[in-house]
Enzyme design. Sequence first.
Site, PDB file in Angstrom:
ATOM      1  CG  ASP A 108      -1.723  -1.252   1.302  1.00 31.63           C
ATOM      2  OD1 ASP A 108      -2.193  -1.667   0.272  1.00 31.63           O
ATOM      3  OD2 ASP A 108      -1.633  -1.968   2.308  1.00 31.63           O
ATOM      4  CE  LYS A 147       2.327  -2.715  -4.346  1.00 29.44           C
ATOM      5  NZ  LYS A 147       2.403  -2.281  -3.027  1.00 29.44           N
ATOM      6  N   GLY A 156      -4.626  -4.401  -4.041  1.00 27.85           N
ATOM      7  CA  GLY A 156      -5.422  -3.333  -4.014  1.00 27.85           C
ATOM      8  C   GLY A 156      -4.789  -2.111  -4.338  1.00 27.85           C
ATOM      9  CG  HIS A 157      -2.124  -2.209  -7.060  1.00 30.93           C
ATOM     10  ND1 HIS A 157      -1.351  -2.641  -7.826  1.00 30.93           N
ATOM     11  CD2 HIS A 157      -1.757  -2.474  -5.847  1.00 30.93           C
ATOM     12  CE1 HIS A 157      -0.180  -3.541  -7.092  1.00 30.93           C
ATOM     13  NE2 HIS A 157      -0.804  -3.452  -6.032  1.00 30.93           N
ATOM     14  CD  GLN A 206       0.548  -9.041  -2.970  1.00 25.10           C
ATOM     15  OE1 GLN A 206       1.223  -9.826  -3.590  1.00 25.10           O
ATOM     16  NE2 GLN A 206      -0.693  -8.763  -3.111  1.00 25.10           N
TER      17      GLN A 206
HETATM   18  P1  IMO Z   1      -1.036  -4.242  -2.357  1.00 29.19           P
HETATM   19  O1  IMO Z   1      -0.448  -4.688  -3.589  1.00 29.19           O
HETATM   20  C1  IMO Z   1      -0.858  -4.964   2.015  1.00 29.19           C
HETATM   21  C2  IMO Z   1      -0.724  -8.957   3.644  1.00 29.19           C
HETATM   22  C3  IMO Z   1      -1.993  -9.488   4.387  1.00 29.19           C
HETATM   23  C4  IMO Z   1      -1.456 -10.364   5.152  1.00 29.19           C
HETATM   24  C5  IMO Z   1      -0.164 -11.125   4.275  1.00 29.19           C
HETATM   25  C6  IMO Z   1      -0.596 -12.320   3.867  1.00 29.19           C
HETATM   26  O2  IMO Z   1      -2.225  -3.625  -2.278  1.00 29.19           O
HETATM   27  O3  IMO Z   1       0.172  -3.689  -1.650  1.00 29.19           O
HETATM   28  P2  IMO Z   1      -2.348 -13.135   1.816  1.00 29.19           P
HETATM   29  O4  IMO Z   1      -3.630 -12.842   1.651  1.00 29.19           O
HETATM   30  O5  IMO Z   1      -1.423 -12.543   0.669  1.00 29.19           O
HETATM   31  O6  IMO Z   1      -1.832 -14.430   1.926  1.00 29.19           O
HETATM   32  O7  IMO Z   1      -1.951 -12.212   3.269  1.00 29.19           O
HETATM   33  O8  IMO Z   1      -0.019 -10.135   3.299  1.00 29.19           O
HETATM   34  N1  IMO Z   1      -1.155  -8.437   2.090  1.00 29.19           N
HETATM   35  C7  IMO Z   1      -1.026  -7.056   1.644  1.00 29.19           C
HETATM   36  N2  IMO Z   1      -0.834  -6.109   2.671  1.00 29.19           N
HETATM   37  N3  IMO Z   1      -0.896  -4.618   0.868  1.00 29.19           N
HETATM   38  C8  IMO Z   1      -1.197  -5.805  -0.348  1.00 29.19           C
HETATM   39  O9  IMO Z   1      -1.047  -5.644  -1.406  1.00 29.19           O
HETATM   40  C9  IMO Z   1      -1.304  -6.954   0.584  1.00 29.19           C
HETATM   41  N4  IMO Z   1      -1.315  -8.104  -0.082  1.00 29.19           N
HETATM   42  C10 IMO Z   1      -1.384  -9.048   0.927  1.00 29.19           C
HETATM   43  O10 IMO Z   1      -2.622  -8.360   4.699  1.00 29.19           O
HETATM   44  O11 IMO Z   1      -0.867  -9.821   6.268  1.00 29.19           O
HETATM   45 MG    MG Z   2      -3.305  -2.059  -1.416  1.00 29.45          MG
END
Ligand code: IMO
Ligand code: MG
Length: 439
Positions: free
Chosen positions: A14, A17, A41-42, A225
Amino acid sequence: MSKVIVVIGAQWGDEGKGKIVDLLAERFDVVARYQGGHNAGHSVKVGDKSYALHLIPSGIIHPGKTCVLGNGMVIDPIAFFAEADRLAAQGLSVTPERVKVSSRAHLILPYHRALDHTSEERLGNEKVGTTLRGIGPAYEDKAGRRGIRVADAMNPEVLRSRIERNIEDANIIIRQYRGTELKPAEVFAEIAPLAERMRAFVTDTTHFINRAVREGRSVLVEGAQATLLDVDHGTYPFVTSSSTTSGGVSSGLGLPPQKISGVLGIVRTYSTRVGEGPFPTEMLGGEDEIGQLIRERGHEYGVSTGRPRRCGWFDAFATRYAAEINGFDTVALTKLDILDALDEIKVCVGYRRGGEDCESFPAVSQELREVEPVYETLPGWRTSTEGMTELDDLPKAARDYVDFISERIGVPVGLVSTGPERTQTILVRDSALAGWLEP
Ligand code: IMO
Ligand code: MG
């Protein structure tokens, strides 16, 4: 000359990106994702329109760009078409000409979601806090050599028999812990028509992307992520199940490392984390009010899950580690304007544990829980930087903050973001990033 630029989150996700990829996408021919799934979630804001992207690369917002969902991804066909239809309803063209889904990517199917729930329930207090999208279980099946790939789903009989076999196994766990079970025939009936609909999108993306590079087209690689959620380098086991760092690009797209021309880190000017896991600079206790302020000003609620994000001070020690692993050539600093309201700003410049300085980022989550951040305090600027487009216009304290971060993480700053809109951006002249944007 073709260029391949990789965009990677430097913290726990978050970082913004979506906005930066959207900004760069205009100058590239192909935008590709190489890992993860709809746990991402972009969000991108263009004028009065907001787009939330989970699976489909942010390049989709720009007409004429090709979007690739690479082999390293895990793709839920239900989520894929829900998103494609939603974006199409917003006026975007989401066609097989523009969107290429790797035949080698793995599918997330309804039993993966059920297993994700079950696994989190069983962990209780030690749960990861996943997005419950089935990401982990799908990657487990991939590593366990029983995953169902997009190509497999193109043959209905193969799809049916693999679903039957895998649900038989999944039901052993689901029955025991949830008292219900999944019916293979129902899952097949739901997935088979979606697989058929996906057929037109299915591509040998490895071949596609290598040819694109050979022919001189430019590729923007959109990481999802972030570094500290990487399955190897992150705060294990509180991580996602994929290789989120720049090293994952080669395996996740089938693109050799020498083809990568640059790596851009996305660094938010403070830290957040969703889900469980150690977070040394988290604002707790007496600082919780500042955390609340940042959460409200920065809209720090998950785009995917709506969960409030945990907020903390900027962690230069962790971000320096991220720069080392990814090889950031330059960074984009995001959400500077969110800090406009603060009197003073703390930056974590090191960790101490058991009375000693930590030499490197601790490998063990329990150790990371025990570290004491060493802070330096910088003055705030208490004036609006929102929408600024020139470095020279920033108040001196904000400029000093930017320079301080850059120096502490050891990477030059190429861009500073001062708001969610494309135009609310400072591009640093003569930076590597400015060079990548030249035609
Ligand atoms: P973007 O791309 C922030 C976190 C989840 C959890 C851990 C594992 O928007 O930055 P998962 O469902 O992937 O097995 O969860 O990773 N997590 C994220 N945190 N931004 C994300 O994506 C995330 N995708 C997964 O909250 O701690
Ligand atoms: Mg996000």
